[in-house]
Design a protein around this motif. Structure first.
Motif, PDB file in Angstrom:
ATOM      1  N   ASP A 189      38.421   7.968  27.659  1.00 59.04           N
ATOM      2  CA  ASP A 189      37.575   8.193  26.429  1.00 59.04           C
ATOM      3  C   ASP A 189      38.027   9.683  26.086  1.00 59.04           C
ATOM      4  O   ASP A 189      38.654  10.222  26.673  1.00 59.04           O
ATOM      5  N   GLU A 190      37.031  10.067  25.168  1.00 68.26           N
ATOM      6  CA  GLU A 190      37.460  11.295  24.257  1.00 68.26           C
ATOM      7  C   GLU A 190      37.134  12.497  25.304  1.00 68.26           C
ATOM      8  O   GLU A 190      37.603  13.685  25.056  1.00 68.26           O
ATOM      9  N   SER A 191      36.277  12.357  26.329  1.00 65.43           N
ATOM     10  CA  SER A 191      35.762  13.407  27.160  1.00 65.43           C
ATOM     11  C   SER A 191      36.909  13.359  28.322  1.00 65.43           C
ATOM     12  O   SER A 191      36.758  14.200  29.296  1.00 65.43           O
ATOM     13  N   GLY A 192      38.034  12.460  28.278  1.00 65.16           N
ATOM     14  CA  GLY A 192      39.186  12.548  29.452  1.00 65.16           C
ATOM     15  C   GLY A 192      38.612  11.785  30.629  1.00 65.16           C
ATOM     16  O   GLY A 192      39.183  11.676  31.755  1.00 65.16           O
TER      17      GLY A 192
ATOM     18  N   ALA B  32      50.988  -3.487  20.387  1.00 60.95           N
ATOM     19  CA  ALA B  32      49.634  -3.399  20.607  1.00 60.95           C
ATOM     20  C   ALA B  32      48.779  -3.895  19.176  1.00 60.95           C
ATOM     21  O   ALA B  32      49.614  -4.258  18.338  1.00 60.95           O
ATOM     22  N   PRO B  33      47.439  -4.178  19.279  1.00 62.10           N
ATOM     23  CA  PRO B  33      46.746  -4.666  18.023  1.00 62.10           C
ATOM     24  C   PRO B  33      47.061  -3.794  16.877  1.00 62.10           C
ATOM     25  O   PRO B  33      46.977  -2.408  17.189  1.00 62.10           O
ATOM     26  N   ASP B  34      47.006  -3.998  15.741  1.00 65.83           N
ATOM     27  CA  ASP B  34      47.039  -3.316  14.714  1.00 65.83           C
ATOM     28  C   ASP B  34      45.678  -2.377  14.467  1.00 65.83           C
ATOM     29  O   ASP B  34      45.654  -1.346  14.144  1.00 65.83           O
ATOM     30  N   SER B  35      44.784  -3.445  14.796  1.00 62.05           N
ATOM     31  CA  SER B  35      43.177  -2.511  14.921  1.00 62.05           C
ATOM     32  C   SER B  35      42.698  -3.003  16.119  1.00 62.05           C
ATOM     33  O   SER B  35      42.497  -4.186  16.517  1.00 62.05           O
ATOM     34  N   TRP B  36      42.155  -1.806  17.037  1.00 64.72           N
ATOM     35  CA  TRP B  36      41.515  -2.201  18.224  1.00 64.72           C
ATOM     36  C   TRP B  36      40.065  -2.543  17.955  1.00 64.72           C
ATOM     37  O   TRP B  36      39.523  -2.184  17.030  1.00 64.72           O
TER      38      TRP B  36
ATOM     39  N   TYR C 217      39.585   6.801  22.017  1.00 63.17           N
ATOM     40  CA  TYR C 217      40.231   6.729  23.329  1.00 63.17           C
ATOM     41  C   TYR C 217      41.676   7.094  23.493  1.00 63.17           C
ATOM     42  O   TYR C 217      42.280   7.258  22.228  1.00 63.17           O
ATOM     43  N   ILE C 218      42.508   7.552  24.515  1.00 61.32           N
ATOM     44  CA  ILE C 218      43.749   7.675  24.502  1.00 61.32           C
ATOM     45  C   ILE C 218      44.131   6.347  25.751  1.00 61.32           C
ATOM     46  O   ILE C 218      43.652   6.509  26.852  1.00 61.32           O
TER      47      ILE C 218
ATOM     48  N   TYR D 244      51.866   8.296  25.065  1.00 55.54           N
ATOM     49  CA  TYR D 244      50.324   8.091  24.892  1.00 55.54           C
ATOM     50  C   TYR D 244      49.979   7.647  23.408  1.00 55.54           C
ATOM     51  O   TYR D 244      50.927   7.808  22.669  1.00 55.54           O
ATOM     52  N   TYR D 245      48.920   6.738  23.533  1.00 51.02           N
ATOM     53  CA  TYR D 245      48.576   6.193  22.047  1.00 51.02           C
ATOM     54  C   TYR D 245      47.182   6.446  21.989  1.00 51.02           C
ATOM     55  O   TYR D 245      46.181   6.207  22.615  1.00 51.02           O
ATOM     56  N   SER D 246      46.903   6.926  20.708  1.00 49.91           N
ATOM     57  CA  SER D 246      45.370   7.057  20.380  1.00 49.91           C
ATOM     58  C   SER D 246      44.954   5.570  19.970  1.00 49.91           C
ATOM     59  O   SER D 246      45.307   4.705  19.163  1.00 49.91           O
ATOM     60  N   VAL D 247      43.576   5.425  20.197  1.00 53.40           N
ATOM     61  CA  VAL D 247      42.775   4.097  20.064  1.00 53.40           C
ATOM     62  C   VAL D 247      41.593   4.763  19.587  1.00 53.40           C
ATOM     63  O   VAL D 247      40.590   5.366  20.127  1.00 53.40           O
TER      64      VAL D 247
END
Length: 647
Positions: free
Chosen positions: A457-460, A428-432, A488-489, A502-505
């Motif tokens: 998104d952060e609200s699911g 994945a990108p180093d920085s999104w 984002y997730i 799962y990856y945090s974005v």
């Protein structure tokens, strides 16, 4: 005299009757022994069992019964137990209670093999066959044999060359029955011989039932045809690996199955089906566990609770555990006695959620989860975030409570788990960034499987999803679009959901205008200012383009930002033409990553054309009213200065 003689005859007949009795006698008082059967029909009472047992005719030898109790029939010896397991007679070649029972000896539950052997021959010659029997070890076996010979017929049985059964007659048929105890070698040969009188009914016939407290394999060869029938077959066994504290004794009923070694392992075999095991270790509470043994090797993990703890805790993970995922640990908590004011604490891992009897528990201010009083077995589920790398991991669960007297107890459970390596390589990108982001998966397992990516998104709320069938050792690139800054997730599902990660974005607003209003004078230089950050660990290169309605070409500027820079201010300057007709113009600012055609930022600035005094310079983001007021202050100040000079 005649009367006394008659009484003597009656006494003699009663003695002979007791000596030759072929039905078992059941004592009124039960004396349990190590040798017994448990009847399958649990509804039968002791009285009913006794009645049926005493009605069974065992022909020449009846087993010695030491008692009947709780659906069990106890026997005086192993030989008596074996006689119960053999056929009743030649004319009734069946098992007592139709063989619906389980057998126990000094070794606990014991597999039993009962083989019925029948041979018959009419011609006037002896013929023989060897019955080869293989078992796990040399041991005692028990054989009941009976003949049904015609005239001039005979039968014999030998064990490894030693004859122990022989009946043969001439014009008068000779028959007999025997119950023998023989030594059965691990590779044993029973030789059956038979001869007839030349024609029917002058036929030799012999029937046996061999009882072996073991699993056996058998085959026969020779001239005498033998009919072999398994009357009682021991259940198939499964392999069990038990993991517990070192030195833990494992029992089934009162029989010791074994003791775990210094590494806490005990490998045993048990018949397939359900078994209740008891685990005992000095200084720990006893643990009872019911298991189901199948054909596959089963691994049983048993946690022994120290006697100074108030809970017995059984731990189980749900499914495989992978990096960057949410793992689920289930705790079956059984209080040794009623526990009050129970609290749960988890350390060494990031907890996602905690459930108590399916209800989510809030986290208290002190970091604990308040459970309350526990008087019966309960279930606690802990969802926790796994590490980003694979390997052996551990964390700690603490359960604290008090008893009714106020004595404090603490269960400190060390949780060991294994994070498996993902079956694919995730890149994945180093920085999104806002725009399209590439995520590449490369299979490393040599299998093909479906993969689903979902962005929340952060609200699911689901913002994007895409799926593919990833082929073995192939790669696939997903293009993940992100329109706005925020958190984002990215959820990754593979192999029908058995692999989750799962990856945090995090998308930081890369560019922000210092002000979206700008005032400038015709013929003067105006400056648009914006701030930009570089949260990555490498230098970033950008191009900024400013579009003005009064210029045919964009005003471009390239620049770079050092790693970790926050809110660097960038100026975009241009000269305002003098012959502009409008008072307001909308400028467009776009910022691009180096070599990209999609902007990471696009915004607008309102340009106000001012015809005020030349003393008013063009001010980025300036407010016209404030500028006029500032000019007025300057004029007044100049006037006061001139008056003072005149004086």
């Amino acid at each position: 005299m005649i009367k006394r003689y008659f009484i003597f005859l009656l006494l003699l007949m009663s003695v002979l009757g007791s000596v030759n009795a072929t039905t078992p006698t059941v004592p009124e008082t039960c004396t349990p022994t190590d040798f017994y059967v448990v009847l399958d029909d649990s509804s039968m009472t002791s009285e009913l069992i006794t009645t049926q047992l005493q009605a069974i005719d065992f022909n020449i030898v009846a087993p010695s019964v030491s008692g009947v109790e709780n659906n069990r029939i106890y026997f005086s010896s192993k030989s008596d137990l074996a006689r119960f397991c053999a056929i009743l007679s030649y004319t009734n070649p069946s098992l007592p209670f139709s063989g619906a029972f389980s057998v126990y000896t000094e070794d606990g539950f014991t597999p039993v093999s009962v083989l019925k052997i029948y041979g018959t021959y009419a011609p006037e010659a002896w013929v023989y066959s060897d019955l080869t029997i293989n078992s796990s070890k040399s041991q005692l076996a028990y054989i009941y044999s009976q003949t049904s010979n015609g005239q001039y017929s005979g039968d014999s049985i030998s064990n490894n060359g030693v004859q122990f059964f022989y009946y043969s007659g001439g014009s008068t048929a000779v028959n007999g029955a025997q119950y023998d105890e023989i030594v059965l070698l691990s590779n044993n040969v029973l030789t059956y011989g038979c001869k007839g009188g030349g024609y029917d009914p002058r036929v030799g016939r012999v029937m046996s039932s061999l009882v072996v407290f073991d699993y056996i394999e058998y085959e026969y060869s020779g001239s005498l045809t033998l009919t072999l029938t398994e009357l009682y077959t021991p259940p198939e066994q499964g392999n069990i690996s038990i993991y517990s504290a070192a030195g833990t004794e494992v029992y089934e009923s009162s029989y010791l199955l074994g003791t775990t070694d210094n590494g806490g392992l005990l490998d045993i075999q048990l018949p397939m089906g359900e078994h209740t095991l008891k685990f005992i270790k000095d200084g720990y509470w006893d643990v009872f566990k019911t298991i189901t043994v199948s054909e596959n090797t089963s691994e049983i993990y048993v946690t022994m609770a120290p006697s100074n703890a108030i809970f017995q805790v059984e731990k189980e993970f749900s499914g495989n555990i992978y990096p960057n995922s949410i793992a689920r640990l289930s705790l079956d908590v059984t209080p040794v006695k009623t526990a009050y004011a129970t609290k749960l604490r988890v350390s060494g891992v990031e907890v996602n959620k905690v459930y108590y009897n399916t209800q989510e528990l809030p986290k208290a201010a002190d970091g604990s989860y308040i459970i309350g009083d526990i008087s019966s077995p309960q279930n606690i589920v802990i969802d926790f975030k796994t590490t980003s790398s694979w390997g052996e991991r551990t964390f700690t669960v603490e359960l604290s409570a008090t008893d009714i007297e106020g004595t404090a107890y603490t269960n400190l459970e060390t949780i060991n788990y294994n994070v498996l390596e993902l079956p694919f390589l995730f890149e994945a990108p180093d920085s999104w960034a806002i725009g399209t982001n590439e995520v590449t998966l490369t299979d490393m397992s040599g299998e093909s499987y479906s993969v689903l990516l979902v962005l929340y998104d952060e609200s699911g709320t689901e913002k994007w999803s895409s799926s593919t069938n990833l082929l073995e050792y192939c790669e696939y690139t997903f293009e993940v679009p992100i329109e706005d800054a925020g958190e984002y997730i990215l959820e990754l599902n593979a192999k029908s959901g058995s692999v989750k990660s799962y990856y945090s974005v995090e998308i930081i607003e890369p560019v922000s205008l210092v002000s979206d209003f700008l005032t400038a004078n015709p013929g003067k230089v105006a400056t648009v200012q914006f701030k930009i950050s570089n949260p990555t660990e490498s230098v970033k290169y950008y191009k900024a383009s400013l579009s003005c309605p009064f210029y045919n070409d964009t005003i471009d500027k390239t620049f770079s930002i050092a790693p970790g820079t926050v809110d660097k201010t960038v100026d975009m300057s241009f000269e305002v033409p003098e012959d502009l007709e409008m008072e307001y113009y909308q400028l467009t600012l776009e910022v691009f990553d180096e070599g990209k055609t999609d902007p990471i930022y696009s915004g607008h600035v309102v340009l106000t054309i001012s015809n005020a005094s030349l003393l008013i310079a063009s001010v980025p983001g300036g407010n016209t009213t404030l500028i006029i007021l500032a000019s007025a202050v300057m004029v007044i100040a100049g006037t006061f200065a001139a008056l003072r000079l005149k004086k």
